[in-house]
Design a protein around this motif. Structure first.
Motif, mmCIF file in Angstrom:
data_model
loop_
_atom_site.group_PDB
_atom_site.id
_atom_site.type_symbol
_atom_site.label_atom_id
_atom_site.label_comp_id
_atom_site.label_asym_id
_atom_site.label_seq_id
_atom_site.Cartn_x
_atom_site.Cartn_y
_atom_site.Cartn_z
ATOM 1 N N LYS A 1 0.827 -1.214 0.000
ATOM 2 C CA LYS A 1 0.000 0.000 0.000
ATOM 3 C C LYS A 1 0.861 1.263 0.000
ATOM 4 O O LYS A 1 0.627 2.208 -0.768
ATOM 5 C CB LYS A 1 -0.931 -0.007 1.214
ATOM 6 C CG LYS A 1 -2.005 -1.084 1.193
ATOM 7 C CD LYS A 1 -2.835 -1.044 2.472
ATOM 8 C CE LYS A 1 -3.836 -2.178 2.536
ATOM 9 N NZ LYS A 1 -4.864 -2.101 1.488
ATOM 10 N N GLY A 2 1.853 1.283 0.879
ATOM 11 C CA GLY A 2 2.711 2.456 0.973
ATOM 12 C C GLY A 2 3.499 2.705 -0.298
ATOM 13 O O GLY A 2 3.596 3.849 -0.773
ATOM 14 N N LYS B 1 1.365 4.134 -3.190
ATOM 15 C CA LYS B 1 1.158 5.575 -3.096
ATOM 16 C C LYS B 1 2.415 6.341 -3.529
ATOM 17 O O LYS B 1 2.330 7.371 -4.208
ATOM 18 C CB LYS B 1 0.798 5.961 -1.659
ATOM 19 C CG LYS B 1 -0.582 5.513 -1.208
ATOM 20 C CD LYS B 1 -0.841 5.976 0.220
ATOM 21 C CE LYS B 1 -2.235 5.564 0.680
ATOM 22 N NZ LYS B 1 -2.500 6.004 2.076
ATOM 23 N N GLU B 2 3.554 5.829 -3.114
ATOM 24 C CA GLU B 2 4.817 6.502 -3.406
ATOM 25 C C GLU B 2 5.125 6.520 -4.906
ATOM 26 O O GLU B 2 5.688 7.493 -5.425
ATOM 27 C CB GLU B 2 5.932 5.785 -2.638
ATOM 28 C CG GLU B 2 7.264 6.482 -2.625
ATOM 29 C CD GLU B 2 8.241 5.799 -1.680
ATOM 30 O OE1 GLU B 2 9.259 5.273 -2.161
ATOM 31 O OE2 GLU B 2 7.966 5.778 -0.458
ATOM 32 N N ALA C 1 2.828 5.787 -7.555
ATOM 33 C CA ALA C 1 1.729 6.079 -8.479
ATOM 34 C C ALA C 1 1.998 7.297 -9.373
ATOM 35 O O ALA C 1 1.686 7.259 -10.574
ATOM 36 C CB ALA C 1 0.424 6.263 -7.701
ATOM 37 N N ARG D 1 2.627 0.723 -10.913
ATOM 38 C CA ARG D 1 1.581 0.118 -10.084
ATOM 39 C C ARG D 1 2.183 -0.962 -9.198
ATOM 40 O O ARG D 1 3.045 -1.733 -9.637
ATOM 41 C CB ARG D 1 0.480 -0.490 -10.958
ATOM 42 C CG ARG D 1 -0.303 0.542 -11.747
ATOM 43 C CD ARG D 1 -1.509 -0.053 -12.433
ATOM 44 N NE ARG D 1 -1.170 -1.015 -13.464
ATOM 45 C CZ ARG D 1 -1.326 -2.322 -13.367
ATOM 46 N NH1 ARG D 1 -1.801 -2.867 -12.252
ATOM 47 N NH2 ARG D 1 -1.006 -3.116 -14.371
ATOM 48 N N THR E 1 -4.114 -0.438 -8.067
ATOM 49 C CA THR E 1 -2.827 -0.337 -7.386
ATOM 50 C C THR E 1 -3.056 -0.288 -5.882
ATOM 51 O O THR E 1 -4.093 0.186 -5.412
ATOM 52 C CB THR E 1 -2.015 0.882 -7.871
ATOM 53 O OG1 THR E 1 -0.653 0.743 -7.455
ATOM 54 C CG2 THR E 1 -2.573 2.192 -7.347
ATOM 55 N N GLY E 2 -2.093 -0.817 -5.142
ATOM 56 C CA GLY E 2 -2.186 -0.844 -3.685
ATOM 57 C C GLY E 2 -3.108 -1.915 -3.137
ATOM 58 O O GLY E 2 -3.394 -1.944 -1.943
#
Length: 254
Positions: free
Chosen positions: A171-172, A175-176, A178, A183, A241-242
């Protein structure tokens, strides 16, 4: 269904057997050039490469301990040199290592389990991210486990902890990365038959008892996981993604 991965370079860690081997073979069958990473099972890695080449694909095998940061850098550089920039990274390498209760845990065993399951994924990702950023695209897939949700079996607290960490890491990192068109997703297998992992850590009696509890009435096979990898590398998953996809026949539902 065929997915067009022509011109893409994929790196699969721990691809000398089981799930990793199936992932490597399926990626190659759909056009990717594949780097088959292995630690000690050279024969299995050779088999993976042979199977890929027999079906007309392109593959190399690269030995490296992905818990060793220096070896990770060498691995990434060799793949870059021989196959080109990595477009798809599958952080498949992982291990329960040994069943042991926390009251009997040593710091060395704890760190070994953390390193093989989490450190490897983090620093393998670090090694390929610059190339993906330069291209403005990339796909990273991490392997978690149903143990992340239920705590695992007896003596598997460290393993379950690392697989939970992989979900959070995914998840982290998603975000970083994207903003750069990269993805990041995770797959969370349940009980997968036909693998050395379960042959090593489960009895036949335990296997039958587990399968009996699965709503779909069977254990998984490596192809169930590699099929999900193909989906996540395809345009059909371009807006995902994530996420963590659970692949367990219904034994765990979120």
């Amino acid at each position: 269904m065929q997915f067009n991965l022509n011109g893409k370079t994929a790196l699969v860690t721990g691809a000398s057997g089981g799930i990793g081997q199936s992932i490597a073979i399926d990626l190659a069958a759909n056009g990717a050039k594949v780097a088959v990473n292995y630690l000690s099972n050279q024969e299995g890695a050779e088999e993976t490469v042979r199977m890929i080449k027999d079906q007309g694909g392109e593959a190399i095998m690269v030995q490296a301990d992905v818990t060793d940061l220096d070896q990770i850098e060498v691995l990434a550089a060799e793949v870059q040199d021989k196959l080109g920039t990595v477009d798809i990274l599958v952080n498949n390498a992982g291990h329960l290592v040994e069943r042991r209760k926390i009251e009997d845990m040593t710091i060395d065993l704890w760190r070994k389990i953390i390193d093989v399951n989490v450190t490897s994924a983090a620093f393998m990702s670090k090694a390929v991210i610059p190339g993906m950023k330069e291209k403005g695209s990339g796909i990273i897939i991490n392997l978690s486990s149903v143990a992340a949700h239920d705590g695992g079996g007896p003596g598997a607290v460290p393993y379950a902890t690392t697989k939970g960490a992989i979900i959070t890491f995914t998840k982290g990192l998603a975000k970083e990365l994207a903003p750069f068109g990269i993805r990041v997703n995770a797959l969370s297998p349940g009980f997968v038959d036909q693998t050395k992992f379960h042959a090593t850590f489960n009895t036949e009696e335990g296997r039958k008892a587990t399968v009996a509890k699965i709503p779909l009435g069977r254990g998984g096979v490596p192809q169930d996981i590699s099929g999900a990898v193909l989906f996540l590398t395809s345009p059909y998953a371009s807006y995902i993604t994530g996420e963590t996809i659970e692949i367990n026949g219904g034994m765990f539902m979120k």
